[in-house]
Design an enzyme around this catalytic site. Structure first.
Site, PDB file in Angstrom:
ATOM      1  N   CYS A  98       0.829  -1.195   0.000  1.00  0.00           N
ATOM      2  CA  CYS A  98       0.000   0.000   0.000  1.00  0.00           C
ATOM      3  C   CYS A  98       0.868   1.250   0.000  1.00  0.00           C
ATOM      4  O   CYS A  98       1.549   1.543   0.977  1.00  0.00           O
ATOM      5  CB  CYS A  98      -0.919  -0.023   1.223  1.00  0.00           C
ATOM      6  SG  CYS A  98      -1.760   1.520   1.545  1.00  0.00           S
ATOM      7  N   SER A 173       6.712 -14.512   7.004  1.00  0.00           N
ATOM      8  CA  SER A 173       7.580 -14.388   5.838  1.00  0.00           C
ATOM      9  C   SER A 173       8.193 -15.754   5.586  1.00  0.00           C
ATOM     10  O   SER A 173       8.688 -16.386   6.514  1.00  0.00           O
ATOM     11  CB  SER A 173       8.690 -13.370   6.147  1.00  0.00           C
ATOM     12  OG  SER A 173       9.830 -13.644   5.380  1.00  0.00           O
ATOM     13  N   ASP A 175      10.835 -16.360   4.081  1.00  0.00           N
ATOM     14  CA  ASP A 175      12.296 -16.285   3.941  1.00  0.00           C
ATOM     15  C   ASP A 175      13.078 -16.469   5.235  1.00  0.00           C
ATOM     16  O   ASP A 175      14.288 -16.594   5.206  1.00  0.00           O
ATOM     17  CB  ASP A 175      12.701 -14.918   3.367  1.00  0.00           C
ATOM     18  CG  ASP A 175      12.194 -14.733   1.954  1.00  0.00           C
ATOM     19  OD1 ASP A 175      11.889 -15.746   1.318  1.00  0.00           O
ATOM     20  OD2 ASP A 175      12.113 -13.585   1.495  1.00  0.00           O
ATOM     21  N   ARG A 609     -20.777 -34.306  11.826  1.00  0.00           N
ATOM     22  CA  ARG A 609     -19.983 -35.498  12.114  1.00  0.00           C
ATOM     23  C   ARG A 609     -18.804 -35.186  13.047  1.00  0.00           C
ATOM     24  O   ARG A 609     -18.192 -34.122  12.943  1.00  0.00           O
ATOM     25  CB  ARG A 609     -19.463 -36.066  10.798  1.00  0.00           C
ATOM     26  CG  ARG A 609     -18.707 -37.338  10.942  1.00  0.00           C
ATOM     27  CD  ARG A 609     -18.558 -38.038   9.611  1.00  0.00           C
ATOM     28  NE  ARG A 609     -19.793 -38.688   9.194  1.00  0.00           N
ATOM     29  CZ  ARG A 609     -19.971 -39.248   7.998  1.00  0.00           C
ATOM     30  NH1 ARG A 609     -19.004 -39.230   7.111  1.00  0.00           N
ATOM     31  NH2 ARG A 609     -21.109 -39.826   7.702  1.00  0.00           N
ATOM     32  N   GLU A 672      -2.975 -43.272  22.194  1.00  0.00           N
ATOM     33  CA  GLU A 672      -3.270 -44.708  22.286  1.00  0.00           C
ATOM     34  C   GLU A 672      -3.306 -45.258  23.715  1.00  0.00           C
ATOM     35  O   GLU A 672      -4.034 -46.186  24.003  1.00  0.00           O
ATOM     36  CB  GLU A 672      -2.271 -45.517  21.444  1.00  0.00           C
ATOM     37  CG  GLU A 672      -0.817 -45.320  21.854  1.00  0.00           C
ATOM     38  CD  GLU A 672       0.168 -46.090  20.972  1.00  0.00           C
ATOM     39  OE1 GLU A 672      -0.276 -46.799  20.058  1.00  0.00           O
ATOM     40  OE2 GLU A 672       1.377 -45.958  21.211  1.00  0.00           O
ATOM     41  N   HIS A 704       0.646 -47.287  11.882  1.00  0.00           N
ATOM     42  CA  HIS A 704       2.036 -47.157  11.470  1.00  0.00           C
ATOM     43  C   HIS A 704       2.307 -46.132  10.391  1.00  0.00           C
ATOM     44  O   HIS A 704       3.461 -45.851  10.101  1.00  0.00           O
ATOM     45  CB  HIS A 704       2.590 -48.519  11.070  1.00  0.00           C
ATOM     46  CG  HIS A 704       2.913 -49.334  12.268  1.00  0.00           C
ATOM     47  ND1 HIS A 704       1.932 -49.995  12.975  1.00  0.00           N
ATOM     48  CD2 HIS A 704       4.079 -49.535  12.918  1.00  0.00           C
ATOM     49  CE1 HIS A 704       2.492 -50.591  14.005  1.00  0.00           C
ATOM     50  NE2 HIS A 704       3.791 -50.326  14.001  1.00  0.00           N
ATOM     51  N   MET A 705       1.266 -45.574   9.815  1.00  0.00           N
ATOM     52  CA  MET A 705       1.553 -44.508   8.857  1.00  0.00           C
ATOM     53  C   MET A 705       2.316 -43.378   9.546  1.00  0.00           C
ATOM     54  O   MET A 705       3.032 -42.622   8.909  1.00  0.00           O
ATOM     55  CB  MET A 705       0.269 -43.983   8.218  1.00  0.00           C
ATOM     56  CG  MET A 705      -0.653 -43.276   9.179  1.00  0.00           C
ATOM     57  SD  MET A 705      -2.207 -42.834   8.401  1.00  0.00           S
ATOM     58  CE  MET A 705      -1.685 -41.577   7.273  1.00  0.00           C
ATOM     59  N   GLN A 706       2.194 -43.327  10.863  1.00  0.00           N
ATOM     60  CA  GLN A 706       2.887 -42.271  11.603  1.00  0.00           C
ATOM     61  C   GLN A 706       4.398 -42.489  11.657  1.00  0.00           C
ATOM     62  O   GLN A 706       5.153 -41.584  11.981  1.00  0.00           O
ATOM     63  CB  GLN A 706       2.341 -42.183  13.033  1.00  0.00           C
ATOM     64  CG  GLN A 706       0.906 -41.726  13.075  1.00  0.00           C
ATOM     65  CD  GLN A 706       0.224 -42.058  14.399  1.00  0.00           C
ATOM     66  OE1 GLN A 706       0.267 -41.280  15.327  1.00  0.00           O
ATOM     67  NE2 GLN A 706      -0.395 -43.205  14.472  1.00  0.00           N
TER      68      GLN A 706
HETATM   69  P1  ADP Z   1       7.032  -6.784   4.041  1.00  0.00           P
HETATM   70  O1  ADP Z   1       6.149  -6.429   5.169  1.00  0.00           O
HETATM   71  O2  ADP Z   1       6.801  -8.175   3.581  1.00  0.00           O
HETATM   72  O3  ADP Z   1       8.463  -6.447   4.311  1.00  0.00           O
HETATM   73  P2  ADP Z   1       6.747  -4.419   2.315  1.00  0.00           P
HETATM   74  O4  ADP Z   1       8.092  -3.908   2.615  1.00  0.00           O
HETATM   75  O5  ADP Z   1       6.290  -4.395   0.924  1.00  0.00           O
HETATM   76  O6  ADP Z   1       6.553  -5.917   2.793  1.00  0.00           O
HETATM   77  O7  ADP Z   1       5.711  -3.623   3.206  1.00  0.00           O
HETATM   78  C1  ADP Z   1       4.328  -3.867   3.133  1.00  0.00           C
HETATM   79  C2  ADP Z   1       3.572  -2.591   3.323  1.00  0.00           C
HETATM   80  O8  ADP Z   1       3.902  -1.999   4.577  1.00  0.00           O
HETATM   81  C3  ADP Z   1       3.901  -1.509   2.316  1.00  0.00           C
HETATM   82  O9  ADP Z   1       3.185  -1.664   1.112  1.00  0.00           O
HETATM   83  C4  ADP Z   1       3.490  -0.271   3.055  1.00  0.00           C
HETATM   84  O10 ADP Z   1       2.125  -0.083   2.993  1.00  0.00           O
HETATM   85  C5  ADP Z   1       3.871  -0.591   4.488  1.00  0.00           C
HETATM   86  N1  ADP Z   1       5.194  -0.027   4.791  1.00  0.00           N
HETATM   87  C6  ADP Z   1       6.399  -0.580   4.578  1.00  0.00           C
HETATM   88  N2  ADP Z   1       7.384   0.242   4.978  1.00  0.00           N
HETATM   89  C7  ADP Z   1       6.802   1.338   5.452  1.00  0.00           C
HETATM   90  C8  ADP Z   1       7.276   2.562   6.018  1.00  0.00           C
HETATM   91  N3  ADP Z   1       8.577   2.810   6.170  1.00  0.00           N
HETATM   92  N4  ADP Z   1       6.364   3.466   6.393  1.00  0.00           N
HETATM   93  C9  ADP Z   1       5.051   3.240   6.263  1.00  0.00           C
HETATM   94  N5  ADP Z   1       4.555   2.111   5.743  1.00  0.00           N
HETATM   95  C10 ADP Z   1       5.398   1.179   5.338  1.00  0.00           C
END
Ligand code: ADP
Ligand code: ADP
Length: 817
Positions: A98, A173, A175, A609, A672, A704-706
């Protein structure tokens, strides 16, 4: 409808919650940034815990965009609105990036929208960007309120009443790129997806002698690449934090051709999306492919995993993690004072902790800065202890010195599997053998557990030999005790069977159940002497532990047992004293969770159920309890928490009430051995009778599937790391003894290696005895019992929840090397 758990054993569940009330409070929950599996479990937990404590909870749809746009994007949630989402990947409330929220104007609108609903508690599930945004919003809050008052959008009273915004974050996340938490929500599931693909690729690639270059996500963080490389024994891995040394091109080709020369039919190279070289230039999968093709002429394919990694159902671990974090987040919001900084709830070992949000964000950004400035060692250090540990283990197992450069210790180390199979045992054997060889020992494999040990070379030829396939050369099936592993200096192509097998008899050091060494002490001592065994590594469950105790007790009589002995816990039941986890339990838990999903799904479209599902574990309720938490069960009967007919009755009543709502399925897990008389059949019949006209029942005994299936990424890695550690311990002990013919007689030379609160610890069996309930084959204290109320709360029971290990704001600890 509400059942009371006052009959729960004292001690495990302490009092709580009376002092925490959410009455009059409103909590907004949103998911933002990239989606991750497990976010739904977090949303569910926030909503249910919020409602449980009497607060109002609002969904904020489409991340910050919904907050800025307001209207129907902010809607009150009820208990049922989060039902049946636990097993769904992604986020049901939507996520978005956003732009508007990055501006003050946008945030002003967002504040106005929240105030209209009285929301002053915000729970943000997202990555570091989203959390940074949340923190900024909190800081600006009072200024935004004043501006709204000046514009006449709110009155003075509202400014006072809503003066503070509390913010709690949860990191979603895939990652695992956030400093301050061991695991982010979604990472474990992403690893599941990657390993599923690797396993699938392995079978095809092996048929054709191919090289596979596999690109995984992680623009700035190599966690997924590193851990999947560890879990599949990849030939090479490229990470952003640890670029390869200059001249890597040649080194890699040498390594690949060496592996091929050892008849390895398959090469796997894993590349993180953001891999770079020491000059910060990207290393792409295409570039690697080109290199392999031009230099070696190998048939090479690139697979880019992409969004597959975000997809699919969340793993059991992610569901449990997210549920715990969600509940903790609500508690943190209720406990927040105007002075509390915005915090993230995170995982430290198996503890939920709170950390100041900006400290974590700062450190996360420091990693990036270190990489940008090419301070790669700093980057690895800042990533935290587990990252560096994983990297070291990977290197240790992947890079092998030529034989003539390994100083020989002239020590013989034997590896034995004892007890029922558990997924990940083979990974443990592999890693022990490799580390042992690298340390200069001669590695021996003992087949058929203690029984086979006693019989030694006299054992009949092993019928499993034919099925050993690729690993036949390294653990020959001819005799119980062979030098099979000694042939391993060449590290033959053992990856496939070692990693894919679930500790199966045909695929590793064979095991046999239920034979303790006690009755064969003479014979085993003879074998120890004949084969000059200087140290013993035992991989197994409770039986292995008992066996170790017997060997320990026999030391006085048989000096052959006065050698270092260590056991790594491997059993689906997770009942070995001295460790929070055992190899195989995570795989079993995932199997149970998947099966519960399917069983629940099977009822869609039918009438109301209730399913009664019996899980394994002996007297240990770990699988039933955690499976119940991960699958969203209504009850989980375990031995550790005695129950009686009144509990059963209140559970039936609870389900009857539930069936009046739109949720028309019930799930009950039963360990069990939870009760001698309240058997699965009994419970099934009782529920069937009592539920007549309201719901019908079905029962399933999972069996045993476990114990089968492909090991989960966690079990492969846990097995790999813990047994590498066990081998290091053996080597250190043997060094102490060198040349002095030292007899190991002290307690600390016969240990169980386990993890406790994320530290690996060696505990003498002699000490563990005190912590063991031998009759029921469980540890006297079990950490996961404290999670029991969580499942009840999330299933709408009244329960007391112990917050004794939460509530404290801690600080991020960088790991110093
Ligand atoms: P993530 O949360 O996965 O790191 P982003 O960095 O794209 O993903 O951030 C997601 C959303 O969080 C952005 O689209 C924005 O709306 C908001 N956001 C990120 N950084 C800031 C910031 N420094 N100030 C205000 N809003 C932020
Ligand atoms: P380590 O810190 O042991 O090197 P990892 O990086 O693999 O391990 O994981 C970090 C932490 O998260 C560990 O402490 C482990 O206890 C926990 N963890 C990760 N995945 C799982 C899982 N599937 N089941 C249980 N615990 C897990």
């Amino acid at each position: 409808m509400d059942a009371d758990d006052s009959r729960a054993p004292k001690g495990s569940l302490r009092k709580f919650l009376e002092h925490l009330s959410g009455a009059g409070k409103a909590i907004g929950v949103l998911t933002s940034g990239g989606d991750a599996q497990g976010m739904n479990a977090a949303v569910r937990a926030v909503v249910r815990m919020g409602i449980y404590v009497g607060a109002k909870v609002y969904f904020i749809y489409e991340g910050y965009q919904g907050m800025v746009d307001g209207g129907s994007n902010i809607a009150e949630a009820d208990w049922e609105s989060v039902s049946s989402i636990l097993q769904v990947g992604g986020t049901i409330i939507g996520s978005a990036r956003c732009q508007a929220f990055r501006t003050r104007e946008g945030r002003l609108k967002a504040a106005c929208n929240l105030l209209q609903r009285g929301i002053t508690n915000l729970c943000v599930i997202g990555g570091d960007g989203s959390l940074t945004g949340a923190n900024l919003f909190r800081k600006e809050w009072s200024g935004l309120l004043e501006e709204l008052a000046r514009n006449g959008q709110i009155d003075k009273e509202a400014v006072q009443k809503y003066a503070y915004l509390n913010v709690v974050g949860m990191v979603g996340s895939i990652d695992n790129d956030f400093c301050g938490t061991d695991m982010t929500i979604g990472t474990d599931s992403a690893l599941h997806r990657i390993i599923e693909v690797v396993d699938a690729i392995m079978t095809t690639a092996q048929s054709h002698q191919r090289t596979f270059v596999l690109e995984v996500m992680g623009r700035h963080c190599g966690y997924l690449a590193l851990v999947s490389a560890l879990a599949c024994g990849a030939d090479w891995v490229f990470l952003p934090e640890s670029p390869p040394e200059e001249g890597w091109e040649e080194q890699m080709c040498v390594k690949l051709s060496e592996n091929r020369a050892r008849k390895k039919r398959l090469n796997i190279i894993i590349v993180a999306e953001g891999a770079i070289d020491t000059q910060n230039k990207p290393i792409t999968s295409e570039k690697i492919k080109e290199l392999v093709v031009t230099q070696l002429g190998y048939d090479t394919r690139v697979t880019i995993l992409g969004h597959v990694q975000r997809g699919g159902t969340p793993s059991a671990f992610d569901r449990i993690l997210a549920s715990r974090m969600g509940v903790e987040a609500v508690i943190a919001l209720l406990e927040a004072t105007p002075d509390t900084p915005a915090c993230v709830v995170s995982l430290n070992g198996n503890h939920a902790v709170r950390l100041p949000l900006m400290e974590c964000v700062q450190m996360t950004q420091d990693v990036q800065k270190a990489m940008d400035e090419r301070r790669f060692q700093d980057a690895v250090r800042l990533r935290g202890r587990s990252f560096a540990g994983n990297l070291n283990t990977y290197k240790r197992l992947a890079i092998k010195l030529p034989d003539d450069q390994i100083p020989k210790t002239n020590c013989n180390v034997a590896v034995i599997n004892v007890g029922a199979p558990a997924a990940g045992m083979n990974a443990a054997v592999r890693s022990a053998v490799r580390v042992g060889i690298a340390d200069g020992h001669r590695m021996l494999a003992i087949y058929d557990g203690f029984d086979g040990f006693a019989k030694g070379q006299k054992e009949e030829p092993c019928s499993g030999r034919e099925s050993l396939g690729a690993d036949a050369s390294w653990i020959p099936g001819k005799a119980s005790l062979r030098e099979g592993c000694r042939q391993l200096p060449v590290l033959p192509p053992v990856e496939l069977p070692v990693f894919q097998g679930a500790g199966d008899v045909s695929q590793g050091v064979r095991e046999k159940r239920s034979v303790l060494p006690g009755k064969y002490l003479e014979e085993i001592a003879t074998q120890m002497r004949t084969h000059s065994i200087n140290a013993l590594l035992i991989i197994g469950g409770f039986e292995a532990y008992l066996g170790l105790l017997e060997l320990s007790a026999a030391r006085e009589k048989h000096e052959e047992f006065c050698v270092p002995m260590v056991m790594v816990p491997a059993t689906v039941s997770n009942n070995v004293p001295g460790s929070d986890f055992s190899i195989g339990a995570d795989t079993a838990l995932n199997t149970i969770t998947d099966t519960c999903d399917r069983i629940k799904q099977s009822a869609s479209g039918t009438k109301r159920r209730v399913f009664i599902i019996e899980t394994m574990g002996g007297y240990c309720g770990y699988l039933a309890n955690m499976g119940g938490l991960a699958a969203g069960a209504d009850a989980a009967y375990i031995f550790e928490e005695p129950f009686d007919i009144r509990d059963l009755q209140s559970n039936v009543e609870h389900l009857t009430e539930k069936m009046k709502t739109t949720i028309q399925r019930g799930l009950v897990l039963r360990n069990e051995s939870c009760s001698e008389n309240y058997t699965t059949d009994f419970i099934y019949q009782l529920y069937s009778e009592e539920g007549k006209g309201v719901f019908d029942c079905r029962k399933n005994v999972l069996g045993h599937m476990q114990q089968g299936g492909a090991p989960s990424p966690f079990d492969r890695n846990f097995g790999t790391k813990i047994s590498a550690r066990a081998m290091e311990w053996i080597t250190a002990k043997l060094k102490e003894a060198r040349g002095r013919g030292k007899k190991f007689t002290t307690d600390d030379s016969i240990c169980v290696l386990g993890i406790s609160k994320r530290n690996v610890i060696f505990q003498p069996v002699a000490e563990l005895k005190k912590q063991t309930d031998f009759e029921h084959r469980i540890p006297k204290e079990q950490w996961w019992l404290k999670l029991r109320p969580l499942m009840k709360i999330l299933a709408k029971y009244k329960a007391s929840y112990d917050v004794s290990d939460s509530g404290q704001l801690e600080h991020v600890q960088p790991w110093s090397v």
